[in-house]
Design a protein around this motif. Structure first.
Motif, mmCIF file in Angstrom:
data_model
loop_
_atom_site.group_PDB
_atom_site.id
_atom_site.type_symbol
_atom_site.label_atom_id
_atom_site.label_comp_id
_atom_site.label_asym_id
_atom_site.label_seq_id
_atom_site.Cartn_x
_atom_site.Cartn_y
_atom_site.Cartn_z
ATOM 1 N N THR A 240 0.801 -1.221 0.000
ATOM 2 C CA THR A 240 0.000 0.000 0.000
ATOM 3 C C THR A 240 0.833 1.270 0.000
ATOM 4 N N GLY A 241 2.140 1.172 0.215
ATOM 5 C CA GLY A 241 2.955 2.374 0.384
ATOM 6 C C GLY A 241 2.847 3.332 -0.791
ATOM 7 N N PRO A 242 2.427 4.580 -0.549
ATOM 8 C CA PRO A 242 2.313 5.537 -1.652
ATOM 9 C C PRO A 242 3.666 6.196 -1.924
ATOM 10 N N THR A 243 3.779 6.862 -3.053
ATOM 11 C CA THR A 243 5.040 7.507 -3.375
ATOM 12 C C THR A 243 4.919 9.022 -3.410
ATOM 13 N N SER A 244 3.702 9.549 -3.551
ATOM 14 C CA SER A 244 3.574 10.991 -3.708
ATOM 15 C C SER A 244 3.391 11.676 -2.363
ATOM 16 N N HIS A 245 3.692 12.975 -2.345
ATOM 17 C CA HIS A 245 3.478 13.789 -1.157
ATOM 18 C C HIS A 245 2.903 15.113 -1.599
ATOM 19 N N GLY A 246 2.332 15.846 -0.661
ATOM 20 C CA GLY A 246 1.829 17.175 -0.974
ATOM 21 C C GLY A 246 0.408 17.342 -0.506
ATOM 22 N N PRO A 247 -0.133 18.546 -0.672
ATOM 23 C CA PRO A 247 -1.478 18.831 -0.183
ATOM 24 C C PRO A 247 -2.545 18.143 -1.024
ATOM 25 N N PHE A 248 -3.756 18.040 -0.479
ATOM 26 C CA PHE A 248 -4.893 17.447 -1.172
ATOM 27 C C PHE A 248 -5.708 18.565 -1.800
ATOM 28 N N HIS B 165 5.670 -2.082 13.783
ATOM 29 C CA HIS B 165 4.578 -1.538 14.597
ATOM 30 C C HIS B 165 3.262 -1.519 13.812
ATOM 31 N N ALA B 166 3.346 -1.124 12.518
ATOM 32 C CA ALA B 166 2.131 -1.078 11.696
ATOM 33 C C ALA B 166 1.576 -2.494 11.501
ATOM 34 N N THR B 167 2.472 -3.465 11.334
ATOM 35 C CA THR B 167 2.031 -4.856 11.173
ATOM 36 C C THR B 167 1.325 -5.344 12.436
ATOM 37 N N LEU B 168 1.934 -5.044 13.584
ATOM 38 C CA LEU B 168 1.361 -5.474 14.870
ATOM 39 C C LEU B 168 -0.050 -4.920 15.038
ATOM 40 N N LEU B 169 -0.187 -3.606 14.826
ATOM 41 C CA LEU B 169 -1.495 -2.984 15.056
ATOM 42 C C LEU B 169 -2.522 -3.451 14.026
ATOM 43 N N SER B 170 -2.082 -3.633 12.770
ATOM 44 C CA SER B 170 -3.009 -4.137 11.750
ATOM 45 C C SER B 170 -3.526 -5.511 12.147
ATOM 46 N N ASN B 171 -2.637 -6.343 12.652
ATOM 47 C CA ASN B 171 -3.048 -7.692 13.051
ATOM 48 C C ASN B 171 -4.003 -7.646 14.247
ATOM 49 N N ILE B 172 -3.775 -6.709 15.153
ATOM 50 C CA ILE B 172 -4.674 -6.586 16.313
ATOM 51 C C ILE B 172 -6.058 -6.144 15.844
ATOM 52 N N LEU B 173 -6.084 -5.196 14.876
ATOM 53 C CA LEU B 173 -7.360 -4.602 14.464
ATOM 54 C C LEU B 173 -8.170 -5.515 13.553
ATOM 55 N N GLY B 174 -7.496 -6.242 12.675
ATOM 56 C CA GLY B 174 -8.231 -7.119 11.764
ATOM 57 C C GLY B 174 -8.522 -6.462 10.432
ATOM 58 N N PRO B 175 -9.524 -7.004 9.695
ATOM 59 C CA PRO B 175 -9.670 -6.692 8.269
ATOM 60 C C PRO B 175 -9.907 -5.227 7.942
ATOM 61 N N ALA B 176 -10.488 -4.425 8.851
ATOM 62 C CA ALA B 176 -10.767 -3.026 8.506
ATOM 63 C C ALA B 176 -9.646 -2.084 8.939
ATOM 64 N N ALA B 177 -8.484 -2.627 9.308
ATOM 65 C CA ALA B 177 -7.360 -1.763 9.699
ATOM 66 C C ALA B 177 -7.041 -0.786 8.575
ATOM 67 N N PRO B 178 -6.832 0.504 8.882
ATOM 68 C CA PRO B 178 -6.560 1.464 7.814
ATOM 69 C C PRO B 178 -5.197 1.225 7.163
ATOM 70 N N PRO B 179 -5.091 1.486 5.863
ATOM 71 C CA PRO B 179 -3.801 1.364 5.181
ATOM 72 C C PRO B 179 -2.995 2.653 5.333
ATOM 73 N N GLN B 180 -1.802 2.654 4.721
ATOM 74 C CA GLN B 180 -0.986 3.868 4.700
ATOM 75 C C GLN B 180 -1.676 4.922 3.824
ATOM 76 N N CYS B 181 -1.491 6.196 4.175
ATOM 77 C CA CYS B 181 -2.131 7.295 3.451
ATOM 78 C C CYS B 181 -1.069 8.097 2.702
ATOM 79 N N THR B 182 -1.444 9.284 2.242
ATOM 80 C CA THR B 182 -0.529 10.209 1.573
ATOM 81 C C THR B 182 -0.372 11.415 2.479
ATOM 82 N N TYR B 183 0.855 11.951 2.566
ATOM 83 C CA TYR B 183 1.155 12.935 3.609
ATOM 84 C C TYR B 183 1.696 14.226 3.017
ATOM 85 N N ASN B 184 1.571 15.286 3.806
ATOM 86 C CA ASN B 184 2.031 16.607 3.404
ATOM 87 C C ASN B 184 2.833 17.184 4.564
ATOM 88 N N TYR B 185 4.142 17.333 4.369
ATOM 89 C CA TYR B 185 5.011 17.681 5.493
ATOM 90 C C TYR B 185 5.402 19.154 5.496
#
Ligand SMILES: *[C@@H]1O[C@H](CO)[C@@H](O)[C@H](O)[C@H]1NC(C)=O
Ligand SMILES: *[C@@H]1O[C@H](CO)[C@@H](O)[C@H](O)[C@H]1NC(C)=O
Ligand SMILES: *[C@@H]1O[C@H](CO)[C@@H](O)[C@H](O)[C@H]1NC(C)=O
Ligand SMILES: *[C@@H]1O[C@H](CO)[C@@H](O)[C@H](O)[C@H]1NC(C)=O
Ligand SMILES: *[C@@H]1O[C@H](CO)[C@@H](O)[C@H](O)[C@H]1NC(C)=O
Ligand SMILES: *[C@@H]1O[C@H](CO)[C@@H](O)[C@H](O)[C@H]1NC(C)=O
Ligand SMILES: *[C@@H]1O[C@H](CO)[C@@H](O)[C@H](O)[C@H]1NC(C)=O
Ligand SMILES: *[C@@H]1O[C@H](CO)[C@@H](O)[C@H](O)[C@H]1NC(C)=O
Ligand SMILES: *[C@@H]1O[C@H](CO)[C@@H](O)[C@H](O)[C@H]1NC(C)=O
Ligand SMILES: *[C@@H]1O[C@H](CO)[C@@H](O)[C@H](O)[C@H]1NC(C)=O
Ligand SMILES: *[C@@H]1O[C@H](CO)[C@@H](O)[C@H](O)[C@H]1NC(C)=O
Length: 460
Positions: free
Chosen positions: A39-47, A167-187
């Motif tokens: 799921t890792g995105p490559t772009s960054h910037g505002p929406f 850490h993301a793997t651990l929490l995804s496994n705890i949460l189950g199928p609706a765990a949110p994926p990685q998003c796109t960020y603006n730094y």
């Protein structure tokens, strides 16, 4: 041949020759519910688009605030230091404790509170994974070396990014199928120093956001796993302070803050999330700006034009007089290059310092796809106090010179124990309408009275 069977065969062969080899897991690693590689995105910037849904997840609320309910019934006291129970469950195990009666641990949420808290934590782990990589990718080797960071330091940042995969793997496994994926960020950073300072701030509210809810989770099993990852995050925060030329740990206790504080600070840096990303139920308060944020890149933070910072925005490395730039300053207590420890000759802040604030409005869109909306409770009827949330303490100081969306406040002199100054390090300031007395386990009782913020204050 599948890799799973290789593991099986080699472990089987080893078992005969070397009995100490543990025969687990036979089936190989369990794949994570969410993989950062997929799921890792490559772009960054505002929406710049239109959200398809808006607002936090919600259900009708049964009250606007929680009424104080008095003291709990306490059934255990110990004034003589002896065992108080007549029996022990087994030898060497004192009576009591939770989850010790042989029940199989269940490492999953047990309530909406658990689910939403752990989902917020996962949003945080995803941004950290992306952020640490982004800084390494955005700046050149020369940029890092000019900021005093070597190849070995950069490897440490890379390693910290790898920790976030876990850490993301651990929490995804705890949460189950609706765990949110990685998003796109603006730094918000433009230089290595600003990147490091942003990391120092982002990991501060990541860590404190978890301490705020850890002891309140229904699922003790999930709390145990989360603490094991957040302890690593605490070390990351300390290391980024060291890279930032700050005294590594100027406090005796790390503060815990409510989820809506962490979400208010995190959301502005998430520009968009994939369709159907699981949404959050936490509140986005109106933003808070510290108009004269102490700047760790200055030798004397009191000189020069005051520099504003909203939310968790980093130090500003432009607009500093060369003579006041501490990165390559000479003199042990004036220089602020990366170090195991740094004494500053002039502290970043002090009790009695005037702090100037301004705040944003309700109904402003923030967060992924601009799909969340800033709000405050009707009980937050006017801005009256600044709440300084630091270490074990929440202290309210009356606002002065309130005018429109601005006010000032004087930095308090308060201590935890034995004169230890409570206001130090990277702390939280919010503007509130009331000043309920709160302690670390009931700090969320202040939420109905939050007018704006928090913003991170660089007290030291
Ligand atoms: C163990 O404790 C749990 C939680 O308190 C309880 O639900 C369960 O019934 C107990 N199991 C046994 C075998 O006593
Ligand atoms: C957010 O924006 C992205 C990029 O435009 C889009 O793919 C996604 O579906 C949007 N998500 C929501 C929840 O609107
Ligand atoms: C989002 O959810 C809707 C309804 O469940 C579904 O039809 C759609 O395919 C989903 N979109 C994605 C990108 O998963
Ligand atoms: C620093 O200040 C300049 C203007 O002096 C501004 O353009 C820039 O965005 C600021 N950087 C940060 C990280 O706030
Ligand atoms: C560092 O600061 C502390 C307290 O502020 C002071 O006692 C100590 O002498 C300082 N050490 C150096 C080497 O500057
Ligand atoms: C914060 O702690 C450092 C290190 O002990 C000290 O030098 C500084 O004066 C403290 N700052 C405040 C505001 O108390
Ligand atoms: C914010 O939006 C709500 C709902 O649309 C509206 O009732 C309220 O008047 C708005 N407040 C302000 C200050 O715009
Ligand atoms: C409040 O305003 C007065 C008058 O302008 C000024 O003297 C004072 O310093 C201000 N207080 C703060 C804390 O900024
Ligand atoms: C802060 O309070 C302590 C006592 O708790 C006192 O020793 C110290 O001088 C005070 N500092 C300032 C700047 O008022
Ligand atoms: C800060 O918290 C500690 C621990 O609860 C308490 O002893 C101390 O009095 C508090 N300080 C202030 C200024 O409230
Ligand atoms: C929070 O807890 C403290 C005891 O630690 C109690 O005195 C206080 O009244 C509580 N605050 C609220 C708002 O209930």
């Amino acid at each position: 041949m599948k890799s799973g069977s290789i593991v099986f065969l080699s472990l089987g062969a080893l078992a005969a020759a070397a009995p100490q080899v543990t025969l687990t897991p036979l089936s190989g690693p369990i794949p994570p519910v969410r993989s950062s590689e997929v799921t890792g995105p490559t772009s960054h910037g505002p929406f710049s688009g239109t959200p398809t849904v808006t607002g936090a997840l919600s259900r009708p609320a049964t009250a606007m605030s929680i009424a104080p309910a008095g003291s709990p019934v306490v059934t255990y006291t110990n004034d003589n230091g002896d065992l108080q129970a007549t029996y022990m469950p087994v030898p060497y195990q004192p009576a009591g404790g939770q989850g010790l009666n042989g029940t199989t641990p269940y490492y999953h949420p047990l309530s909406d509170f658990d689910y939403e808290s752990l989902t917020l934590a996962l949003y945080q782990e995803w941004i950290e994974l992306d952020l640490f990589h982004n800084g390494l990718a955005r700046f050149s080797v020369q940029d890092f070396e000019a900021a005093g960071l070597t190849a070995e330091d950069r490897f440490l940042i890379e390693f910290m990014a790898d920790q976030e995969v876990g850490h993301a793997t651990l929490l995804s496994n705890i949460l189950g199928p609706a765990a949110p994926p990685q998003c796109t960020y603006n730094y918000p950073y433009n230089t290595v120093r600003e990147f490091i300072d942003f990391c120092q701030k982002l990991t501060r509210f990541g860590e404190s956001g978890v301490y705020g809810f850890l002891g309140h989770l229904d699922s003790r099993e999930s709390a145990t796993l989360l603490l094991q990852s957040i302890s690593t995050e605490a070390r990351q925060q300390l290391i980024f302070r060291q890279f930032d030329g700050l005294f590594p740990m100027p406090v005796w206790f790390e503060v815990g803050v409510p989820q809506s504080f962490a979400w208010t600070l995190l959301a502005p840096y998430i520009s968009s999330c994939p369709a159907n990303t699981t949404r959050l139920a936490w509140q986005n308060f109106p933003s808070l700006t510290i108009l004269n944020q102490p700047n760790p890149a200055k030798t004397n933070p009191n000189l020069g034009t005051p520099q504003p910072a909203t939310g968790s925005n980093p130090l500003n490395s432009s607009g500093i007089a060369d003579s006041n730039r501490c990165i390559h300053a000479s003199g042990e207590s004036s220089d602020c290059g990366p170090a195991i420890s740094q004494n500053r000759s002039i502290p970043l802040s002090y009790p009695g310092r005037p702090i100037h604030l301004s705040w944003g409005n309700v109904n402003q869109t923030v967060g992924p796809n601009n799909s969340y909306v800033t709000s405050r409770s009707p009980l937050a009827d006017a801005p009256r106090y600044a709440m300084f949330l630091s270490q074990l303490n929440a202290t309210y100081v009356p606002l002065l010179n309130i005018s429109g969306n601005t006010a000032s406040v004087i930095q308090p002199n308060m201590s935890t124990f034995a004169g230890d100054p409570a206001v130090n390090g990277t702390i939280f300031i919010s503007v509130v309408s009331q000043n309920p007395y709160v302690t670390p386990f009931n700090v969320s009782m202040v939420l109905p009275y939050v007018w704006a913020g928090p913003s991170l204050y660089q007290a030291g």
